[in-house]
Design a protein around this motif. Structure first.
Motif, PDB file in Angstrom:
ATOM      1  N   PHE A 128      14.137 -37.573 -90.735  1.00  0.00           N
ATOM      2  CA  PHE A 128      13.864 -37.089 -89.274  1.00  0.00           C
ATOM      3  C   PHE A 128      12.623 -36.973 -88.807  1.00  0.00           C
ATOM      4  N   ASP A 175      13.468 -31.675 -87.534  1.00  0.00           N
ATOM      5  CA  ASP A 175      14.795 -32.518 -87.545  1.00  0.00           C
ATOM      6  C   ASP A 175      15.080 -32.284 -86.246  1.00  0.00           C
ATOM      7  N   ASP A 176      14.284 -31.760 -85.277  1.00  0.00           N
ATOM      8  CA  ASP A 176      14.639 -31.531 -83.718  1.00  0.00           C
ATOM      9  C   ASP A 176      13.800 -32.558 -83.014  1.00  0.00           C
ATOM     10  N   LYS A 198      22.981 -31.450 -78.354  1.00  0.00           N
ATOM     11  CA  LYS A 198      23.125 -31.240 -80.022  1.00  0.00           C
ATOM     12  C   LYS A 198      23.402 -32.609 -80.170  1.00  0.00           C
ATOM     13  N   ASP A 221      24.100 -35.579 -83.600  1.00  0.00           N
ATOM     14  CA  ASP A 221      24.566 -35.947 -85.084  1.00  0.00           C
ATOM     15  C   ASP A 221      23.360 -36.390 -85.735  1.00  0.00           C
ATOM     16  N   ALA A 222      23.439 -36.766 -87.167  1.00  0.00           N
ATOM     17  CA  ALA A 222      22.274 -37.112 -87.706  1.00  0.00           C
ATOM     18  C   ALA A 222      21.938 -38.750 -87.277  1.00  0.00           C
ATOM     19  N   GLY A 247      21.866 -39.475 -84.263  1.00  0.00           N
ATOM     20  CA  GLY A 247      21.168 -39.267 -82.901  1.00  0.00           C
ATOM     21  C   GLY A 247      22.276 -39.398 -81.639  1.00  0.00           C
ATOM     22  N   GLN A 292      16.569 -32.104 -78.212  1.00  0.00           N
ATOM     23  CA  GLN A 292      17.806 -32.376 -78.800  1.00  0.00           C
ATOM     24  C   GLN A 292      17.618 -31.791 -80.216  1.00  0.00           C
ATOM     25  N   SER A 318      19.184 -31.658 -84.217  1.00  0.00           N
ATOM     26  CA  SER A 318      20.094 -32.337 -85.057  1.00  0.00           C
ATOM     27  C   SER A 318      21.346 -31.426 -85.712  1.00  0.00           C
ATOM     28  N   HIS A 328      23.332 -31.291 -89.007  1.00  0.00           N
ATOM     29  CA  HIS A 328      23.778 -31.909 -90.232  1.00  0.00           C
ATOM     30  C   HIS A 328      24.002 -30.801 -91.149  1.00  0.00           C
TER      31      HIS A 328
END
Length: 309
Positions: A25, A99-100, A129, A131-132, A134, A206, A208, A210
């Protein structure tokens, strides 16, 4: 290293990125920062000696103006963030998970709001929000800021979409080791007890979703949130917010704490007793034990009896 922190019109913004094994990410995280329409930036990645591809990704950004990083063992995200605070030279700060991702214009809009009102401690916006891969899953629809509203979950100061006065955050000691799973919220509340905040009506980041997220550690989040409320209770009491703070602790325990229908309903009644405003925002059926589980089973049974379903 230069000690210059601001120009007349454009204050330096320092973004702290704590990182550990989020190599899949972090490139997008950094790209979301460097693609912003704002300068000057100081981007500080504090990596906890990742074993995946993170360090290779960080090396690929070497030479990017304003970028610095370190990769070494640490005790966790609180130590990483506080190392970032120690390096930060900016007037305005942000803390972005590795990861954001920021959305376009997030920094410039936030800086403009903070410059426009020197009384503000922080500003924040909405998030999506993803997902992994995007893909968008949902968007927040946060209400306007008030400290009581934060406690009663009418609005939420979301780390990926928050910018703040760096001097105030540093004067409060950054993140506290005592509440590692609520350290971001703890800092926002401590800042909010000193000065006002503002919710910006804009989608700014955003988050992520996961399997490796800290949000999966529900019991630890509930534990540290409760401890945070206890630590801050004298200040809430002085502000006339003791009831809202106690309700907040119970509502968070319902979200993340031990399951059990009677326990959940009991917490909800107690929260409403401490802060009657809770009653207006939660359906009455939620106060009835087993209402929702029974309704779900009845609907499933009715569906099973339908022909050709």
């Amino acid at each position: 290293m230069t000690t210059e922190t601001t120009t007349t019109a454009q204050p330096l913004v320092s973004i702290i990125v704590p990182s550990f094994n989020q190599g899949r990410f972090i490139r997008r995280t950094l790209e979301s920062i460097f693609s912003q329409d704002y300068r000057p930036l100081q981007v500080i990645v504090i990596d906890g000696a990742s074993k995946d591809e993170t360090v290779d990704v960080l090396r690929s950004f070497d030479g990017t103006p304003g970028f610095e990083w370190v990769s070494e063992p640490d005790s966790g995200v609180v130590e990483a963030v506080n190392k970032g605070f120690a390096r930060a030279r900016g007037v305005i700060g942000g803390i972005q998970s590795s990861d954001d991702f920021y959305l376009p214009g997030a920094i410039s809009m936030s800086v403009a709001a903070l410059l426009d009102d020197p009384a503000l401690a922080f500003v924040y916006g909405d998030i999506a929000k993803v997902d992994a891969e995007g893909r968008e899953l949902s968007r927040s629809r946060l209400g306007p800021y008030s400290l009581e509203g934060v406690l009663l979950k009418d609005t939420t100061i979301l780390q990926p979409a928050t910018f703040f006065r760096m001097a105030l955050a540093k004067s409060l000691g950054g993140w506290r080791e005592e509440v590692p799973y609520a350290a971001d919220t703890d800092l926002w509340l401590r800042m909010a007890l000193q000065a006002a905040g503002c919710k910006l009506d804009r989608l700014m980041a955003q988050r992520s979703m996961h399997e490796a997220q800290r949000d999966t550690q529900g019991a630890k989040i509930a534990r540290d949130y409760g401890k945070m409320i206890d630590l801050l209770m004298p200040q809430f009491r002085a502000r006339g917010l003791a009831g809202a703070a106690l309700a907040s602790k119970l509502l968070m325990a319902n979200r993340y704490g031990k399951p059990g229908e009677l326990l959940r309903v009991g917490r909800l009644w107690r929260a409403s007793a401490h802060a009657p405003k809770v009653i207006r925002k939660i359906p009455f059926a939620a106060y009835v034990p087993w209402y929702y589980p029974v309704r779900k089973r009845l609907r499933a049974a009715a569906w099973a009896l339908l022909p050709n379903h």
